[in-house]
Design a protein around this motif. Structure first.
Motif, PDB file in Angstrom:
ATOM      1  N   TYR A   9       0.793  -1.223   0.000  1.00  0.00           N
ATOM      2  CA  TYR A   9       0.000   0.000   0.000  1.00  0.00           C
ATOM      3  C   TYR A   9       0.831   1.281   0.000  1.00  0.00           C
ATOM      4  O   TYR A   9       0.283   2.372  -0.125  1.00  0.00           O
ATOM      5  CB  TYR A   9      -0.919   0.015   1.228  1.00  0.00           C
ATOM      6  N   MET A  12       0.324   4.550  -1.999  1.00  0.00           N
ATOM      7  CA  MET A  12      -0.841   5.391  -1.724  1.00  0.00           C
ATOM      8  C   MET A  12      -0.458   6.669  -0.982  1.00  0.00           C
ATOM      9  O   MET A  12      -1.190   7.651  -1.041  1.00  0.00           O
ATOM     10  CB  MET A  12      -1.883   4.596  -0.928  1.00  0.00           C
ATOM     11  N   GLU A  16       2.337   7.566  -5.519  1.00  0.00           N
ATOM     12  CA  GLU A  16       1.028   7.780  -6.155  1.00  0.00           C
ATOM     13  C   GLU A  16       0.102   8.627  -5.279  1.00  0.00           C
ATOM     14  O   GLU A  16      -1.112   8.635  -5.480  1.00  0.00           O
ATOM     15  CB  GLU A  16       0.375   6.427  -6.468  1.00  0.00           C
ATOM     16  N   GLN A  19      -2.797  10.657  -6.602  1.00  0.00           N
ATOM     17  CA  GLN A  19      -3.874   9.911  -7.257  1.00  0.00           C
ATOM     18  C   GLN A  19      -4.929   9.415  -6.263  1.00  0.00           C
ATOM     19  O   GLN A  19      -5.898   8.784  -6.650  1.00  0.00           O
ATOM     20  CB  GLN A  19      -3.291   8.717  -8.016  1.00  0.00           C
ATOM     21  N   TRP A  20      -4.713   9.729  -4.987  1.00  0.00           N
ATOM     22  CA  TRP A  20      -5.598   9.233  -3.932  1.00  0.00           C
ATOM     23  C   TRP A  20      -6.179  10.375  -3.113  1.00  0.00           C
ATOM     24  O   TRP A  20      -5.605  11.449  -3.027  1.00  0.00           O
ATOM     25  CB  TRP A  20      -4.815   8.311  -2.980  1.00  0.00           C
ATOM     26  N   THR A  33      -9.469   6.295  -5.162  1.00  0.00           N
ATOM     27  CA  THR A  33      -8.687   6.849  -6.261  1.00  0.00           C
ATOM     28  C   THR A  33      -9.450   8.028  -6.842  1.00  0.00           C
ATOM     29  O   THR A  33     -10.676   8.032  -6.887  1.00  0.00           O
ATOM     30  CB  THR A  33      -8.442   5.815  -7.379  1.00  0.00           C
ATOM     31  N   LYS A  34      -8.722   9.047  -7.284  1.00  0.00           N
ATOM     32  CA  LYS A  34      -9.332  10.201  -7.928  1.00  0.00           C
ATOM     33  C   LYS A  34      -9.583   9.857  -9.391  1.00  0.00           C
ATOM     34  O   LYS A  34      -9.016   8.921  -9.922  1.00  0.00           O
ATOM     35  CB  LYS A  34      -8.397  11.410  -7.853  1.00  0.00           C
ATOM     36  N   PRO A  38     -13.905   6.912  -9.682  1.00  0.00           N
ATOM     37  CA  PRO A  38     -13.228   6.683  -8.400  1.00  0.00           C
ATOM     38  C   PRO A  38     -13.470   5.259  -7.909  1.00  0.00           C
ATOM     39  O   PRO A  38     -14.541   4.698  -8.120  1.00  0.00           O
ATOM     40  CB  PRO A  38     -13.867   7.697  -7.458  1.00  0.00           C
ATOM     41  N   ARG A  39     -12.454   4.700  -7.267  1.00  0.00           N
ATOM     42  CA  ARG A  39     -12.574   3.345  -6.714  1.00  0.00           C
ATOM     43  C   ARG A  39     -12.051   3.329  -5.300  1.00  0.00           C
ATOM     44  O   ARG A  39     -11.015   3.905  -5.003  1.00  0.00           O
ATOM     45  CB  ARG A  39     -11.769   2.364  -7.559  1.00  0.00           C
ATOM     46  N   GLN A  41     -10.400   1.531  -2.074  1.00  0.00           N
ATOM     47  CA  GLN A  41      -9.445   0.462  -1.771  1.00  0.00           C
ATOM     48  C   GLN A  41      -9.904  -0.188  -0.472  1.00  0.00           C
ATOM     49  O   GLN A  41      -9.755   0.392   0.606  1.00  0.00           O
ATOM     50  CB  GLN A  41      -8.034   1.024  -1.610  1.00  0.00           C
TER      51      GLN A  41
END
Length: 67
Positions: A9, A12, A16, A19-20, A33-34, A38-39, A41
């Motif tokens: 992780y 994150m 990256e 991106q979060w 996630t942006k 969006p997803r 985690q």
């Protein structure tokens, strides 16, 4: 008690990080996630999820309050 393995992780809150975001729903943070799709985690281990969230907050990942 051993420390959780954060290696899966770490991106994150490091490479990256931009991106979060963390969405705060009540007293719970959800790493998302942006982007256009969006997803979330999902982290099923509470200790691991708390440590990931702490690291993301310390790194300054954006927090979005959801009402």
């Amino acid at each position: 008690m051993s420390e959780p393995d954060l290696s899966e992780y770490a991106a994150m809150w490091t490479t990256e990080r931009d991106q979060w975001e963390l969405r705060r729903v009540g007293g719970v943070y959800l790493p998302i996630t942006k982007g256009d799709q969006p997803r979330v985690q999902l982290i099923c281990d509470d200790t691991l999820a708390d440590e990931v969230t702490t690291r993301m907050l310390q790194a300054g990942v954006t927090v979005v309050d959801v009402v």
